[in-house]
Design an enzyme around this catalytic site. Structure first.
Site, PDB file in Angstrom:
ATOM      1  N   GLY A   1      34.266  -0.213 -46.841  1.00 43.36           N
ATOM      2  CA  GLY A   1      33.264  -0.778 -45.948  1.00 43.36           C
ATOM      3  C   GLY A   1      31.849  -0.524 -46.433  1.00 43.36           C
ATOM      4  CB  CYS A   2      28.611  -1.462 -44.923  1.00 45.57           C
ATOM      5  SG  CYS A   2      28.794  -0.778 -43.275  1.00 45.57           S
ATOM      6  CE1 TYR A   3      25.864   4.104 -42.696  1.00 44.85           C
ATOM      7  CE2 TYR A   3      27.511   3.218 -41.205  1.00 44.85           C
ATOM      8  CZ  TYR A   3      26.214   3.627 -41.455  1.00 44.85           C
ATOM      9  OH  TYR A   3      25.272   3.544 -40.475  1.00 44.85           O
TER      10      TYR A   3
ATOM     11  CB  THR B   1      29.904  -0.325 -50.391  1.00 44.05           C
ATOM     12  OG1 THR B   1      31.251  -0.772 -50.240  1.00 44.05           O
ATOM     13  CG2 THR B   1      29.226  -1.106 -51.499  1.00 44.05           C
ATOM     14  CB  SER B   2      25.548   2.197 -48.773  1.00 43.63           C
ATOM     15  OG  SER B   2      25.980   3.205 -47.876  1.00 43.63           O
TER      16      SER B   2
END
Length: 98
Positions: free
Chosen positions: A24-26, A28-29
């Site tokens: 997910g986004c977290y 990945t970041s």
């Protein structure tokens, strides 16, 4: 992450794997900047602090009073500190890099 595991993703695709999951986004970041640094031994995983923020849209689809614009405009709210639901994904990705 496709950006970090491109060869593995291509190999899985050629082998006929039907589904390939992406974080997910977290995760990945966190993984995009930290994995290369861990692999190059520029940093260690001992004391990494992740300070991440998302907008209200990152809070899910459920309608909750705490996430109404009037409640969250121009402010921040900490949640999931040290027990965020994406920590297993983050830890897995970082552990594969050192």
């Amino acid at each position: 992450l496709t950006e970090l595991k491109r060869d593995a993703v291509k190999a899985a695709s050629k082998a006929g794997v039907a589904l390939i999951a992406n974080p997910g986004c977290y995760p990945t970041s966190v993984q995009l900047p930290l994995c290369p640094l861990l692999e190059a031994k520029c940093i260690t995983a001992d004391h990494i602090t992740i300070d991440a923020k998302s907008g209200v849209s990152g809070a899910g689809r459920g309608a909750k009073e705490a996430f109404l614009y009037a409640e969250v405009a121009e402010g921040m709210h900490a949640y999931g500190v040290s027990r965020h639901r994406h920590m297993p994904e983050i830890e897995q990705g970082l552990s594969e890099s050192h």
